[in-house]
Motif scaffolding. Structure first.
Motif, short mmCIF file in Angstrom:
data_model
loop_
_atom_site.label_atom_id
_atom_site.label_comp_id
_atom_site.label_asym_id
_atom_site.label_seq_id
_atom_site.Cartn_x
_atom_site.Cartn_y
_atom_site.Cartn_z
N HIS A 151 -0.83 14.23 -2.70
CA HIS A 151 -1.53 14.24 -1.42
C HIS A 151 -2.99 13.82 -1.59
O HIS A 151 -3.58 13.26 -0.68
N TRP A 152 -3.57 14.07 -2.76
CA TRP A 152 -4.94 13.66 -3.03
C TRP A 152 -5.11 12.13 -2.96
O TRP A 152 -6.19 11.65 -2.64
N ALA A 153 -4.03 11.39 -3.27
CA ALA A 153 -4.10 9.92 -3.25
C ALA A 153 -4.23 9.40 -1.82
O ALA A 153 -4.69 8.27 -1.61
N LEU A 154 -3.81 10.19 -0.84
CA LEU A 154 -3.87 9.76 0.55
C LEU A 154 -5.31 9.65 1.06
O LEU A 154 -5.56 9.00 2.07
N ARG A 155 -6.23 10.32 0.38
CA ARG A 155 -7.62 10.32 0.87
C ARG A 155 -8.57 9.61 -0.09
O ARG A 155 -9.79 9.80 -0.02
N LEU A 156 -8.04 8.80 -1.00
CA LEU A 156 -8.90 7.96 -1.82
C LEU A 156 -9.60 6.92 -0.96
O LEU A 156 -9.05 6.48 0.06
N PRO A 157 -10.79 6.49 -1.32
CA PRO A 157 -11.45 5.42 -0.55
C PRO A 157 -10.59 4.17 -0.52
O PRO A 157 -9.83 3.88 -1.45
N ALA A 158 -10.69 3.42 0.56
CA ALA A 158 -9.93 2.18 0.70
C ALA A 158 -10.23 1.25 -0.47
O ALA A 158 -11.37 1.17 -0.94
N GLY A 159 -9.19 0.56 -0.92
CA GLY A 159 -9.36 -0.37 -2.03
C GLY A 159 -9.43 0.29 -3.38
O GLY A 159 -9.90 -0.31 -4.35
N SER A 160 -8.94 1.53 -3.49
CA SER A 160 -9.01 2.25 -4.77
C SER A 160 -8.20 1.56 -5.86
O SER A 160 -8.51 1.66 -7.04
N GLY A 161 -7.13 0.86 -5.46
CA GLY A 161 -6.30 0.18 -6.43
C GLY A 161 -5.50 1.11 -7.32
O GLY A 161 -5.01 0.70 -8.39
N LEU A 162 -5.33 2.37 -6.91
CA LEU A 162 -4.61 3.34 -7.74
C LEU A 162 -3.19 2.88 -8.03
O LEU A 162 -2.45 2.50 -7.13
N LYS A 163 -2.82 2.96 -9.30
CA LYS A 163 -1.43 2.70 -9.71
C LYS A 163 -0.94 3.89 -10.52
O LYS A 163 -1.66 4.42 -11.37
N VAL A 164 0.27 4.32 -10.24
CA VAL A 164 0.89 5.43 -10.96
C VAL A 164 2.25 4.95 -11.45
O VAL A 164 3.13 4.63 -10.63
N GLU A 165 2.41 4.89 -12.76
CA GLU A 165 3.66 4.42 -13.38
C GLU A 165 4.10 3.08 -12.78
O GLU A 165 5.27 2.87 -12.47
N GLY A 166 3.13 2.20 -12.60
CA GLY A 166 3.43 0.87 -12.10
C GLY A 166 3.52 0.76 -10.59
O GLY A 166 3.57 -0.36 -10.06
N GLU A 167 3.54 1.89 -9.90
CA GLU A 167 3.61 1.86 -8.43
C GLU A 167 2.21 1.69 -7.86
O GLU A 167 1.29 2.44 -8.20
N ALA A 168 2.04 0.72 -6.97
CA ALA A 168 0.74 0.46 -6.35
C ALA A 168 0.49 1.47 -5.24
O ALA A 168 0.53 1.14 -4.04
N VAL A 169 0.22 2.71 -5.63
CA VAL A 169 0.07 3.80 -4.66
C VAL A 169 -1.09 3.53 -3.71
O VAL A 169 -0.97 3.66 -2.49
N GLY A 170 -2.25 3.17 -4.26
CA GLY A 170 -3.41 2.93 -3.41
C GLY A 170 -3.18 1.82 -2.40
O GLY A 170 -3.56 1.95 -1.23
N GLN A 171 -2.52 0.75 -2.83
CA GLN A 171 -2.25 -0.37 -1.92
C GLN A 171 -1.32 0.05 -0.79
O GLN A 171 -1.51 -0.34 0.37
N ARG A 172 -0.31 0.85 -1.12
CA ARG A 172 0.64 1.30 -0.09
C ARG A 172 -0.04 2.22 0.92
O ARG A 172 0.24 2.15 2.13
N VAL A 173 -0.90 3.11 0.43
CA VAL A 173 -1.62 3.99 1.34
C VAL A 173 -2.52 3.17 2.26
O VAL A 173 -2.55 3.39 3.48
N ASP A 174 -3.26 2.23 1.69
CA ASP A 174 -4.13 1.37 2.50
C ASP A 174 -3.33 0.62 3.56
O ASP A 174 -3.79 0.47 4.72
N HIS A 175 -2.15 0.14 3.19
CA HIS A 175 -1.31 -0.62 4.13
C HIS A 175 -0.89 0.25 5.31
O HIS A 175 -0.94 -0.20 6.46
N GLN A 176 -0.50 1.49 5.04
CA GLN A 176 -0.07 2.36 6.13
C GLN A 176 -1.24 2.76 7.02
O GLN A 176 -1.09 2.87 8.24
N LEU A 177 -2.41 2.97 6.44
CA LEU A 177 -3.59 3.26 7.26
C LEU A 177 -3.92 2.07 8.16
O LEU A 177 -4.30 2.26 9.33
N ALA A 178 -3.75 0.86 7.64
CA ALA A 178 -4.00 -0.33 8.46
C ALA A 178 -2.99 -0.42 9.59
O ALA A 178 -3.34 -0.79 10.73
#
Length: 557
Positions: free
Chosen positions: A97-124
């Motif tokens: 849940h902490w990943a949901l509130r990272l600043p836009a463009g965080s680029g977070l990846k977890v085990e190869g999953e582009a978590v930050g990009q997916r969160v940014d996409h849904q916010l958009a």
């Protein structure tokens, strides 16, 4: 992970030994002996002040609590949480849940999953839908502009968005088209039935929020809403595309139900229901506050995330709050926590925290499957402080139960232009609430020592005091400050779960009741034989018998 069981045992023993040393110390005596107690036992973080000087602790107790946190490998568990490891081991899921509130463009990846990009996409995607509504461009099947948005969800899909929307009425977005946001959650349909009487079907949009999109409570209400629209509007073609938005981790089920792909918002398995208001589940919040307000809420939570990750134990608000709770529950034997906000806008906060804490940490089995050695989550309850004063403060002050209290209080209020005509009077009322909050916290702590001439009073007018409490002050109740507050409690729950060695991210305790309810419903409807215990069988028979009675209310058999 290393085997540190002996270290944990020794830390608990040291805590209990310290309790024996301090057992007879009353809070009144602690304050009398230390004029700097408040200065020592409060912390500031941004717009938040945390005062724990009225907790029954000393510097020695705090050091023992910090040693317990170290023995339980709290730092290691925090690293696993923020690394996206599957710490929800019973469901093999991360808790991000902490990943949901990272600043836009965080680029977070977890085990190869582009978590930050997916969160940014849904916010958009949320922003596109929100802006259509705010601009008056979202129209129903008849061409009328949408004016009312009804969120249909239950549990975390209802409590979080509802609480935030009701807490921030002064931050509702100014829009081209005024919008009203409503909530319906009860499976009996009572909330929805009441709402539908006042809504125009031509102008109503329903948001169906369900992580699995299989929750019977939510789908029953959704089906009722769909039937209402069809019967009132006399059309079905295009209805779903114009009047329904879906939020779920199950895109296929949303499509099967009829939610148009362009109206679907996504969450993920690693978003727990009671931690989901930061995700697309928060769509009603964004509708109410606008995306900028929603992003401020996220920013406040992220600030607390950073503080939690970086601060030392002695300055770490979530860690301090959690360890004080451990001390109260497991050493002081205080098994209740009252949440008492002195602001009517936070009336839903105690209910929200009941779910957050008791569904997370209401566990009796450790991570290895063995029973816990002591108590875990206390009973959490509460109400808006001024109302609670006239309901259950009698028990707090003079009852036989020890209860810890969290008082929550904003410093500033009624500065908005909407209150200009009555600003002075309303500010005076806010000061009255502040005075009551501080007075009751003082009396709970000091008891008779807060009263002049208490020794002359009869016993029924005496106050025992020594009831522990903390005060959380916010400079002002804003989206940012509320985000910090909610994240503070989230991390507190996680810290306590580490100390108790339990999994706070599953909720198997509620699953079996749902399964049994399905069979019970079939029995009630005569779809299968009544095979159950005698009490349930008798009650089912009574329901069937009385449902068929057409006589006056109160008719005797």
């Amino acid at each position: 992970m290393t085997d540190n069981r002996q270290e944990v045992v020794e830390a608990w023993a040291a805590l209990r030994a310290q309790c024996d040393v301090e057992r007879e110390l009353h809070l009144a005596g602690r304050f009398a002996a230390d004029a700097q107690r408040f200065a020592t036992l409060h912390r500031r973080l941004g717009p938040m002040l945390f005062d724990f000087s009225r907790q029954r602790v000393s510097a020695e107790v705090l050091q023992h609590l910090f040693s317990l946190a170290d023995a339980c490998d709290l730092r290691g568990w925090m690293q696993r949480l923020f690394a996206g490891e599957a710490i929800n081991h019973t469901e093999q899921r991360a808790a991000m849940h902490w990943a949901l509130r990272l600043p836009a463009g965080s680029g977070l990846k977890v085990e190869g999953e582009a978590v930050g990009q997916r969160v940014d996409h849904q916010l958009a995607r949320m922003q596109v839908l929100v802006e259509r509504l705010h601009a008056g461009q979202w129209r129903g099947v008849t061409g009328d502009v949408i004016t009312d948005v009804v969120n249909i969800g239950v549990g975390g899909s209802d409590l979080g968005p509802l609480m935030v929307c009701e807490a921030l009425p002064d931050f509702v977005a100014t829009t081209e088209q005024p919008l009203r946001v409503h909530f319906a959650s009860t499976m009996d349909g009572s909330q929805l039935a009441q709402l539908l009487r006042s809504l125009s079907p031509q102008r109503t949009l329903f948001v169906i929020s369900s992580k699995s999109f299989s929750t019977i409570d939510t789908l029953s209400n959704a089906a009722t809403a769909r039937s209402w629209l069809e019967s009132r509007l006399g059309v079905s073609e295009g209805l779903l595309a114009c009047h329904f938005v879906g939020v779920s981790a199950a895109a296929g089920r949303m499509s099967e139900w009829g939610i148009a792909p362009e109206n679907q918002l996504q969450i993920w398995d690693w978003v727990g229901g009671r931690y989901s208001l930061w995700s697309a589940i928060g769509f009603p919040i964004a509708v109410s506050l606008g995306m900028e307000g929603f992003r401020q809420l996220l920013a406040g939570a992220h600030a607390m995330d950073q503080h939690f990750r970086e601060a030392s134990w002695s300055d770490n608000l979530p860690v301090l709050m959690a360890l004080l709770g451990i001390w109260n529950v497991n050493v002081q034997d205080i098994n209740a926590l009252a949440v008492l906000p002195y602001d009517g806008r936070l009336k839903q906060l105690p209910l929200y925290l009941e779910q957050l804490e008791m569904e997370s940490n209401g566990k009796r089995v450790r991570r290895d499957g063995s029973p816990v050695a002591g108590k875990t989550c206390p009973i959490v309850w509460g109400d808006v402080g001024p109302n609670a004063q006239h309901a259950f403060y009698q028990l707090l002050h003079q009852g036989t139960e020890a209860v810890a209290c969290d008082f929550i209080l904003p410093v500033r209020r009624y500065r908005e232009g909407t209150h200009a005509a009555t600003a002075a009077e309303l500010q005076s009322q806010h000061q009255l609430a502040q005075a009551n909050c501080l007075a009751h916290a003082r009396l709970l702590a000091l008891g008779d020592d807060a009263l002049p001439g208490a020794g002359e009073l009869p016993s029924f007018k005496r106050y025992k005091g020594n009831q522990p409490s903390s005060i959380l002050m916010l400079d002002e109740l804003t989206p940012y400050a509320l985000g910090m507050l909610i994240a503070l409690y989230e991390h507190k729950v996680f810290v306590q779960s580490v100390i108790w060695d339990i999994n706070p991210f599953d909720q198997w305790g509620v699953e079996m009741g749902k399964r049994i309810a399905v069979d019970t419903l079939a029995m009630l409807r005569g779809e299968q034989p009544v095979v159950t215990d005698s009490s349930t069988a008798g009650l089912l028979a009574h329901i069937v018998r009385r449902s068929a009675v057409t006589g006056a209310v109160g008719e005797q058999e």
